[in-house]
Design a protein around this motif. Structure first.
Motif, PDB file in Angstrom:
ATOM      1  N   ASP B 361      35.234  61.903   9.687  1.00  0.00           N
ATOM      2  CA  ASP B 361      35.940  61.904   7.991  1.00  0.00           C
ATOM      3  C   ASP B 361      36.686  62.763   7.287  1.00  0.00           C
ATOM      4  N   ALA B 362      35.146  63.009   6.816  1.00  0.00           N
ATOM      5  CA  ALA B 362      34.521  64.308   5.219  1.00  0.00           C
ATOM      6  C   ALA B 362      35.841  65.270   6.363  1.00  0.00           C
ATOM      7  N   SER B 363      35.644  66.278   7.424  1.00  0.00           N
ATOM      8  CA  SER B 363      35.787  67.031   7.691  1.00  0.00           C
ATOM      9  C   SER B 363      37.729  66.889   7.136  1.00  0.00           C
ATOM     10  N   GLY B 364      38.642  66.482   7.906  1.00  0.00           N
ATOM     11  CA  GLY B 364      39.798  66.372   7.297  1.00  0.00           C
ATOM     12  C   GLY B 364      40.094  66.423   5.707  1.00  0.00           C
ATOM     13  N   LYS B 365      39.340  65.693   4.999  1.00  0.00           N
ATOM     14  CA  LYS B 365      38.824  65.797   3.664  1.00  0.00           C
ATOM     15  C   LYS B 365      39.122  67.244   3.316  1.00  0.00           C
ATOM     16  N   ILE B 366      37.856  67.961   3.837  1.00  0.00           N
ATOM     17  CA  ILE B 366      38.009  69.498   3.126  1.00  0.00           C
ATOM     18  C   ILE B 366      39.147  69.857   3.620  1.00  0.00           C
ATOM     19  N   SER B 367      40.015  70.219   4.810  1.00  0.00           N
ATOM     20  CA  SER B 367      40.842  70.644   5.212  1.00  0.00           C
ATOM     21  C   SER B 367      41.807  71.120   4.021  1.00  0.00           C
TER      22      SER B 367
END
Lengths: 169, 673, 613
Positions: B361-367
């Motif tokens: 989930d978090a990685s999507g947001k960072i992108s």
């Protein structure tokens, strides 16, 4: 030659200067003209006898005409010349050098242009002159060189010497 | 062990195995130590005790030999025996020394070494005794010879005496001595012969006694000599002649001495016996010692062997016991370890699965946020570009300014150069004028020479005229020539004079020229100075402009550095986006791995967990795909100028074109320079 | 042979060898000149036969030849000249006209004389003599008949070979060939005229090639020995000019070498060469003027003989060293003094009577010797007699008597001897034609001094007297010391210089506060008051740097001078009539720098100094 001269004063003269005056000597009395050279003083001679020179092996006496004529002495320069003349001294033909300021030229003077020397007023003894030559606008005093050389002073010197000689030997 | 559960899995396993190994090691160490002890003992046996025993045997043997020979000497009293005894004594000594050395090598051999020392002392004692004996024997021999000598002398003297008496008797008989004399003489003869006989007997007796080794008899026999003594006294009493008295006294004297000698011999022999007794004693003691030695050697070997056997048995028992304990402990440890590992792993896998989902989930947001950052950076870059170009223009203005100034300076320099040149040329001109003056002087000199020559020629011509006049008619023609020469000379003199005047004039003019030139020269110097000043001023201006230009270029540099930074920012943002992408991909990957782990740990029956995980991953990947359209154009941009491209795009989007002049009012700015 | 007063035999018998070779040479030279003159005049005569002057000239020439030929015993020439002269005399008197024939005859005579001059052996050549006699006979005929057409045609044939000695003769002289050999060779040569005498001699092995070559050389030498008369004045002029050349040369050399010394060595070496050559030329020129004393001595011999005869004394007169050479002018000037000396020796030197000599155990015959020799650039002539010697007392008495000397002074023997040289001294009581006029000896002395010589007397009583004349080889060159005096250079004959000293204050002797004398060791020497002589006023602070002590006739005088410039060989030049009366200068010379320097006449200088005092 001498006869010729005596008979007529007409002829060629060597002219020269003493101061501003022109003088002339009959050319036949002249042996040659040379530049000034060292003169050896000879003691016991009159002032006007400057001494002797060696003219190509011949020893000839030198007379300063200025002094002889009682003019001021003048230092010799490159224009000063010695006129070597042939004269009869006491009957013998001798050579004698005459110091003049400078030689001028050889000119022919016609008899009609020659006047007798003035009786007075001349700077030099009238006996030394044979006449006054007029050439162009100049007056040339014609000298009787023998008279000069044989003048009393000169002769007296020699005679004096001769006497001395005879008294010694 | 109380916090065993907190320990690392590997540590736990290691601990278990390590315990077992340790036990084995303890066991092995114990065994090895004991075995080596045994080994030492055995080595002792072979290296230590065996040679000692051997040495002891050698000593014993040598001593026995020595003793044998000693005894032989006592009996035979010969040199050979003595020597051999000596030799073996020495050998014994050597052996003892060897043994001593050997014994000293090892510890705990004091018993033997002490004994050895005692033995050695005994040996020396025996030796001393033997030596003593030898001395005594020599003394004895001497005494014997002496006694023999005396004996012989005695018999000889007596024989001579009796013979002389006999002759005297014969004489007396023939001459008819008195009977008295004759009888006396006969008596004397009788006594003498008697004494002679006695001596002979005595000597035989002495020899016998010696041979029989009977010391008592030897001693006693001396009494028989007293008889001879009295016989001689008798003769003496009868003798009147001095010669005979002397001779007889001498005989008496010899007799006394003989008797004494024999007594001495007897005494010596007794002493010898005594020494022998002592020696025998010592030898016996020594023999006892040797025996004791060998016995002690053998005893120690025996002791050692028993000791070894005992240790062996101990070791065997201990090894067996240790093995049992170890096997037991190992089995126990294994069980504990396996249990302690499995439980925590299960717990971890569960937690891992949860967190991996969160990561996706978090990685999507960072992108997403990275994408936004990138676009912001691009905008910043474009505005910096604009600033930069404006600056560039102003910089070029400054440059032009500098150029103009430089040109002006150049012109000023040229002016100065021209002035310099003018000055130099003027100098040259002055030099030339000096030259002219100099050559004019020279010409003057030459003219003087010409004048001189003309004068000389004049004189020559006059001389020629004189000669011509002298030649009369013949010289007339020549006179004309002379006149001509003279006029020529005069003309050349005149010409020389004229030339001299002209030259004089020339010199004057050139002097004037020099003065004018000098004036021009000074003006030129002034011009030169002024030009120099202008040039200097312009140089200053030029320097200032240059400094200005330098300032602008420094600003430019700063901006381009800024540009660089912005660009870097953009790039970093891009990279961040990229990293976010790859992170989500990795998260998916991780999920799969965790699943695999779970399967590994829990076995294949745990499917539900895996499914849930994969669903989460799929949802996340969908989110990532939505961002991609923004990312794509970025990736297309070339590596060199990513910022400018973006900037351009932005500019074109903006539609309003701004000229640099509008941005920076140039006119106003230039005044500041 | 009718008209001749001599015969061929007479001519042949004449003794030609008695004459001195030198005189003969002189004669030939002179004769040739006359012959040339005759030939020239004859050519003129051909054109103008009536000119008496020409005939006179020819006559005089023949007359001279005749006289000279008689002097040198050239009989044949004498005869020819005499006969021809007679003929000329007739012509002169117009008794015979000088026709072509006559001219031919005269020419023939000159030819004959010329031939004899060139070839002496013709005097012994009978053929030649006969030819000459024939010629003379024909002249005689002309003279007697006064008809020029009566002369005989005579050809004088003298081959050129006759003119120089033949090779054969030379070889004979050299003892290579004898007469027979020559005869043989000549015969061979007549057969083969192509071959030369020498060639045949070599071919016949009579002579080696070397000997022949030598002979040919000798022949050539004889041929080239020719003479020529040159007037003395020319030679003197030549010597003068060479002296001039030397002076000019040294002037150029000095200035040039100073200029180029460092640059070019070749210049100086070349100058050296040139000066050597010039020196050689000078010596040569000097040599031209050198003559032997032979003729002088001959004249003296003659006079001596006459004098001896006149006085009727038994005296032998001998001359020695007549080959000594001396300058011609000196030789001429020395004759009179020598004659005086010889006459004196004969009349006064040798004792008047034989008894006188015998009493002195001397040879009866007196001996007067004149001998000459040269030594160190001087020629010495000694006139010696073995007579009485000079009587000093008589001389002294006489000198006192004649008040020639100071009677209060003591004189040394030498000084007394020299009294005889004083003017007006003569001891002979009676005046005769030979000596005793009292002028003899002082004339001798003056003459000798005039030519730069010195006269010494060496006399021993009853042994004899010797007069020694020391003469310069030539009087034109002498060694002079050049001194600087009052900024002019003067030359003092080195012979008169005794000493040069640097005077110290204490050496001066003042008389009337004048430096009148100078003390040099023991001598006090009078100082010449040169300023008075020069008729100059001396600056008061003038201090002479040096004093040169002059010596003349044993008199010393000191001459103050400034410095010594040098010493060199100088060529004396007369100062000229104008200054003849300045007799304290003997003349002048031109120094190396071309300047004229006056030469002191020390004797007159002394006299003048004394006179002035």
């Amino acid at each position: 030659m001498l006869e010729l001269q005596v008979n007529s004063q007409e002829g060629k003269y060597l002219t020269f200067y003493l101061g501003n005056e022109d003088y002339g000597i009959p050319i036949l009395k002249v042996k040659e003209i040379i530049g000034m050279m060292d003169i050896t003083y000879v003691p016991r001679t009159p002032e006007f006898i400057k001494g002797v020179i060696n003219l190509r092996g011949k020893i000839i006496p030198i007379m300063d005409l200025r002094l002889k004529f009682g003019m001021d002495e003048k230092d010799y320069n490159e224009r000063t010349c010695i006129v070597v003349v042939e004269v009869l001294i006491n009957g013998s033909q001798r050579h004698l050098g005459i110091v003049v300021d400078t030689v001028s030229e050889v000119m022919n003077i016609n008899g009609k242009d020659i006047e007798p020397p003035p009786q007075f007023g001349a700077k030099i003894d009238e006996n030394f002159l044979t006449g006054m030559g007029k050439v162009k606008d100049k007056v040339v005093m014609l000298l009787d060189i023998e008279q000069i050389v044989n003048s009393e002073e000169f002769v007296a010197l020699f005679n004096n010497m001769r006497e001395e000689e005879t008294s010694i030997v | 062990m109380f916090n065993f559960s907190k320990m690392k899995l590997s540590l736990k396993i290691a601990l278990g195995i390590g315990l077992v190994v340790m036990l084995f090691v303890v066991l092995a160490v114990y065994t090895v130590i004991n075995l080596s002890k045994i080994n030492n003992d055995i080595t002792d046996l072979s290296v230590k005790y065996a040679p000692i025993v051997e040495g002891v045997a050698a000593v014993e043997k040598a001593y026995l030999e020595a003793n044998l020979y000693s005894k032989a000497y006592v009996i035979r009293a010969d040199e050979n025996s003595y020597k051999n005894a000596e030799k073996y004594k020495n050998k014994t000594n050597e052996d003892i020394h060897k043994l001593e050395k050997l014994v000293n090598k090892f510890q705990n051999m004091n018993a033997i070494s002490n004994k050895l020392e005692d033995f050695e002392n005994l040996l020396h004692e025996g030796e001393a005794l033997l030596k003593n004996m030898k001395e005594k024997n020599i003394e004895l021999d001497k005494l014997m010879a002496e006694g023999n000598e005396y004996g012989k002398a005695l018999s000889y003297d007596l024989t001579i005496y009796s013979t002389m008496q006999a002759q005297k008797l014969k004489k007396g008989l023939r001459s008819g001595d008195s009977m008295d004399i004759i009888s006396r003489r006969v008596t004397k003869m009788l006594f003498a012969n008697d004494s002679l006989d006695l001596i002979k007997t005595y000597r035989i007796n002495v020899l016998n006694a010696i041979l029989k080794n009977d010391n008592k008899q030897l001693k006693d026999n001396t009494a028989s000599l007293d008889k001879i003594y009295s016989d001689v006294d008798m003769i003496l009493a009868m003798t009147t002649k001095d010669v005979d008295i002397t001779r007889l006294n001498k005989i008496k004297d010899n007799l006394k001495k003989y008797q004494q000698t024999i007594l001495n011999i007897a005494q010596a022999r007794l002493k010898l016996d005594e020494i022998e007794q002592n020696r025998e004693n010592v030898a016996n003691r020594a023999l006892i010692f040797t025996e004791a030695l060998s016995t002690s050697g053998i005893n120690s070997i025996k002791d050692n062997s028993t000791k070894v056997a005992k240790v062996q048995t101990q070791v065997k028992d201990f090894v067996f016991a240790g093995l049992f304990i170890c096997i037991f402990l190992a089995t126990l440890g294994c069980l504990v370890v396996v249990n302690s590992i499995a439980k925590p792993i299960n717990k971890i896998v569960k937690k891992l699965d949860d967190s991996s989902n969160a990561v996706t989930d978090a990685s999507g947001k960072i992108s997403l946020s990275s994408q936004q950052l990138a676009s912001g950076s691009a905008e910043q870059a474009s505005s910096i570009e604009e600033t930069s170009s404006t600056l560039e223009e102003s910089s070029s203005m400054v440059r032009q300014n500098t150029e103009n100034t430089n040109q002006a300076a150049g012109l000023a320099k040229q002016t100065k150069f021209a002035a310099d040149k003018g000055y130099a040329e003027m100098n040259e001109m002055m030099g030339s004028m000096q030259e002219i003056k100099k050559s004019s002087d020279e010409i003057g000199k030459i003219i003087k020479v010409i004048d001189e020559m003309a004068f000389q020629t004049n004189i020559l011509s006059l001389n020629a005229a004189v000669e011509a006049a002298r030649a009369g008619e013949a010289g007339k023609g020549f006179a004309v020539v002379a006149e001509e020469v003279r006029s020529l000379a005069q003309r050349s003199a005149q010409a020389a004079k004229d030339t001299a005047e002209i030259i004089e004039n020339n010199i004057h003019l050139s002097e004037q020229g020099v003065s004018v030139a000098q004036r021009v020269n000074s003006s030129l110097i002034e011009i030169n100075d002024q030009a120099q000043k202008v040039s200097d001023l312009l140089d200053e201006v030029s320097t200032a402009s240059q400094e200005q230009a330098q300032g602008i270029s420094q600003i430019n540099n700063a901006i381009s550095q800024m540009e660089q930074i912005v660009q870097n920012n953009a790039t970093t943002a891009e990279q961040g986006a990229n990293a976010a992408d790859s992170m989500s991909a990795q998260a998916v990957n991780m999920k799969t791995i965790i699943n695999e782990l779970i399967i590994m740990i829990n076995g294949a029956n745990q499917n539900t967990v895996v499914d849930r995980c994969s669903a989460a991953t799929a949802q996340q990947s969908k989110q990532v795909q939505n961002i991609k359209p923004v990312q794509a154009p970025k990736k297309d941009q070339s590596a060199h100028k990513p910022v400018s491209k973006i900037k351009k795009d932005l500019c074109s989007n903006n539609t309003k074109v701004v000229s640099p002049e509008d941005v920076i009012p140039l006119e106003d700015d230039t005044e500041g320079f | 042979m009718s008209g001749l007063d001599f015969t061929v035999e007479e001519l042949l018998a004449n003794d030609y060898d008695s004459v001195d070779e030198e005189f003969l040479e002189d004669f030939f030279v002179e004769a040739k000149e006359h012959i040339e003159n005759i030939e020239m005049k004859l050519l003129e005569l051909e054109k103008n036969s009536s000119d008496p002057e020409i005939i006179n000239s020819i006559f005089r020439s023949y007359h001279t030849i005749k006289g000279l030929a008689g002097f040198v015993s050239q009989l044949l020439i004498q005869k020819i000249a005499h006969t021809t002269e007679t003929l000329m005399d007739l012509c002169r008197n117009n008794e015979i006209s000088a026709t072509k024939k006559i001219i031919d005859i005269i020419l023939l005579s000159t030819d004959l004389i010329n031939k004899i001059c060139q070839e002496q052996s013709l005097n012994k050549n009978e053929n030649f003599i006969r030819t000459a006699c024939n010629h003379l006979e024909s002249i005689q005929n002309v003279i007697e008949s006064k008809d020029s057409e009566l002369s005989l045609d005579i050809e004088v044939e003298v081959s050129s070979e006759v003119q120089s000695p033949k090779i054969g003769e030379i070889l004979e002289q050299h003892d290579v060939l004898d007469e027979d050999d020559i005869q043989d060779i000549l015969e061979k040569q007549s057969e083969n005229t192509e071959m030369m005498f020498g060639e045949i001699a070599v071919k016949e092995q009579k002579a080696t090639p070397k000997e022949v070559v030598e002979a040919v050389r000798t022949q050539a030498k004889v041929n080239t020995n020719e003479y020529m008369r040159v007037p003395l004045s020319k030679i003197e002029h030549l010597t003068n000019m060479i002296g001039e050349l030397m002076i000019t040369h040294s002037v150029i050399e000095q200035s040039t070498i100073n200029k180029f010394r460092t640059e070019d060595n070749s210049i100086s070496s070349n100058f050296l060469k040139v000066s050597r050559i010039t020196k050689d030329i000078q010596n040569l020129a000097m040599n031209l003027k050198m003559v032997s004393l032979k003729s002088t001595f001959q004249k003296i011999s003659r006079i001596a003989r006459d004098t001896i005869f006149e006085l009727d004394k038994n005296i032998m007169f001998i001359t020695q060293g007549e080959n000594t050479e001396i300058d011609r002018s000196v030789a001429e000037k020395i004759l009179e003094p020598l004659v005086h000396l010889v006459k004196n020796a004969i009349s006064h030197g040798i004792e008047s009577s034989a008894e006188e000599r015998v009493s002195l155990s001397k040879a009866v015959q007196g001996l007067v010797t004149v001998s000459a020799y040269s030594k160190r650039g001087f020629v010495y002539i000694e006139v010696a007699d073995d007579g009485k010697g000079l009587n000093k007392e008589r001389i002294y008495q006489k000198a006192i008597e004649k008040k020639l000397i100071d009677s209060n002074r003591n004189y040394s023997d030498k000084e007394i001897q020299e009294f005889i040289l004083l003017p007006g001294f003569s001891t002979a009581e009676k005046v005769d034609s030979i000596s005793g006029r009292g002028v003899g000896m002082d004339v001798v002395k003056t003459e000798v001094q005039k030519i730069g010589g010195k006269l010494d007397i060496n006399s021993q009583i009853n042994k004899g007297t010797t007069f020694i004349l020391k003469l310069p080889i030539n009087n034109a060159v002498m060694n002079g010391t050049i001194v600087n005096l009052a900024k002019s250079n003067y030359i003092i004959p080195t012979i008169n210089v005794k000493q040069i000293i640097q005077p110290k204050n204490e050496q001066w002797v003042y008389i009337q506060s004048k430096q009148s004398m100078i003390k040099v060791r023991e001598d006090v020497i009078p100082v010449i008051d040169i300023w008075r002589i020069f008729d100059q006023t001396k600056s008061k602070d003038y201090e002479p740097e040096l004093i040169i002590i002059l010596e003349m006739e044993h008199t010393l005088k000191a001459l103050p001078i400034d410095s010594i410039t040098g010493r060199q060989e100088i060529v004396l030049k007369p100062l000229g009539e104008e200054f003849k009366n300045l007799n304290f200068f003997s003349g002048s010379s031109i120094l190396a720098d071309g300047a004229v320097s006056l030469i002191f006449d020390i004797e007159n200088l002394f006299k003048l100094d004394e006179g002035a005092l």
